[in-house]
Design a protein around this motif. Sequence first.
Motif, PDB file in Angstrom:
ATOM      1  N   ASN A   1     -63.886  61.370  13.010  1.00  0.00           N
ATOM      2  CA  ASN A   1     -63.731  62.716  13.555  1.00  0.00           C
ATOM      3  C   ASN A   1     -62.272  62.898  13.974  1.00  0.00           C
ATOM      4  O   ASN A   1     -61.681  61.993  14.557  1.00  0.00           O
ATOM      5  CB  ASN A   1     -64.665  62.906  14.761  1.00  0.00           C
TER       6      ASN A   1
ATOM      7  N   ASP B   1     -61.129  64.503  16.337  1.00  0.00           N
ATOM      8  CA  ASP B   1     -60.964  64.542  17.786  1.00  0.00           C
ATOM      9  C   ASP B   1     -61.438  63.269  18.481  1.00  0.00           C
ATOM     10  O   ASP B   1     -61.489  63.225  19.713  1.00  0.00           O
ATOM     11  CB  ASP B   1     -61.672  65.769  18.360  1.00  0.00           C
ATOM     12  N   TYR B   2     -61.788  62.255  17.701  1.00  0.00           N
ATOM     13  CA  TYR B   2     -61.968  60.944  18.296  1.00  0.00           C
ATOM     14  C   TYR B   2     -60.599  60.450  18.749  1.00  0.00           C
ATOM     15  O   TYR B   2     -59.576  60.759  18.126  1.00  0.00           O
ATOM     16  CB  TYR B   2     -62.543  59.939  17.295  1.00  0.00           C
ATOM     17  N   SER B   3     -60.585  59.690  19.818  1.00  0.00           N
ATOM     18  CA  SER B   3     -59.300  59.196  20.317  1.00  0.00           C
ATOM     19  C   SER B   3     -59.292  57.670  20.344  1.00  0.00           C
ATOM     20  O   SER B   3     -60.345  57.020  20.268  1.00  0.00           O
ATOM     21  CB  SER B   3     -58.998  59.752  21.703  1.00  0.00           C
TER      22      SER B   3
ATOM     23  N   THR C   1     -55.777  61.484  20.322  1.00  0.00           N
ATOM     24  CA  THR C   1     -56.714  61.804  19.248  1.00  0.00           C
ATOM     25  C   THR C   1     -55.966  61.746  17.913  1.00  0.00           C
ATOM     26  O   THR C   1     -54.731  61.818  17.852  1.00  0.00           O
ATOM     27  CB  THR C   1     -57.329  63.194  19.420  1.00  0.00           C
TER      28      THR C   1
ATOM     29  N   ARG D   1     -56.031  64.045  15.711  1.00  0.00           N
ATOM     30  CA  ARG D   1     -55.415  65.360  15.527  1.00  0.00           C
ATOM     31  C   ARG D   1     -54.052  65.404  16.227  1.00  0.00           C
ATOM     32  O   ARG D   1     -53.057  65.869  15.659  1.00  0.00           O
ATOM     33  CB  ARG D   1     -56.337  66.448  16.089  1.00  0.00           C
ATOM     34  N   GLN D   2     -54.007  64.895  17.460  1.00  0.00           N
ATOM     35  CA  GLN D   2     -52.740  64.849  18.194  1.00  0.00           C
ATOM     36  C   GLN D   2     -51.739  63.933  17.496  1.00  0.00           C
ATOM     37  O   GLN D   2     -50.533  64.216  17.476  1.00  0.00           O
ATOM     38  CB  GLN D   2     -52.988  64.369  19.622  1.00  0.00           C
TER      39      GLN D   2
END
Length: 313
Positions: A192, A194-196, A232, A234-235
């Motif tokens: 995912n 947004d998993y970090s 994450t 995404r980050q």
Amino acid sequence: MSISNNRQISNILILGAGELGMAMVNGFVKEKERRPEVKLTVLLRPSSPGKTSPESQSRQRQLEAWDVDIVTADFGRQSEQELATIFSHYDAVINCSGFVGGKGTQLKITRAVLLAEVARYFPWQFGVDYDRIGMGSGQPVWDEQLTVRGLLRAQQRTSWVIVSTGMFTSYLFEPSFGVVERKSRRVNAPGNADYSVTLTTPEDIGLLTAKIFFHRQQFDNEIIYIAGDSITYRQLAELLSEHDRCLYALVVEDHQALQDAVAASPESLTAAYRLAFARADGVSWDKTMTYNVRQGIPVIDVREWLKQQRTGF
């Protein structure tokens, strides 16, 4: 009250002098400047006759410059009793031996520490939150880490401290891991976007572990969390796009694709590792809860780590 509170802890043995081991020694050497009574020793594997590498020679010179003694032992060949005999000469053992010894090695070392009745033990648990993840993660060494915790919790003679660090920061960027592809400007997010994941450099792990060890109000039988960063995927893609001034694609590898990769290459440790990290909990924690944030100790986050790296991938 634990035994360690009744006994002066000044004779410390660090197991291993690899990437983390040397960073750990460095952290303890810095703390030793304010504690001249502390004596540091490193345990290394015996060198093959006539096969001492330049890296080993450089490491030995550094240890000598730090006034750190050296003892040798082979975890694979020596029995628990033989290891316990070595460990019994020390007040504390800091285990930086890693997973290279193979299945059962960490259990063997821990049993030897307990057999020796070492006053204080920091086991090789510099990783994820194994309690939160639980058994059956698909990573046999992670399950072994939980068994080690069970051994420690079932006794009262040896005080223990677990330092949870997350992944080594550099490993996230290893091409073989397959998450960050710098050349193709791509981030492959396990599970995912947004998993970090929590990341800490070995240098910070060494410095923070030494501070935790010598903390004024001693930690006993506790898990202490540290973090250089929690980010994450995404980050991460956004940060890399900013740092490299080139847009990174963010591609999510869903759980089925990760499972298929493991099935296609069952011998691939990295495929299994990516699958193990494809989860919403256990591999990341909020930095605000960490020892380094609570104590106001600066650490290296991903942005700073990228700045410190040489260009060209």
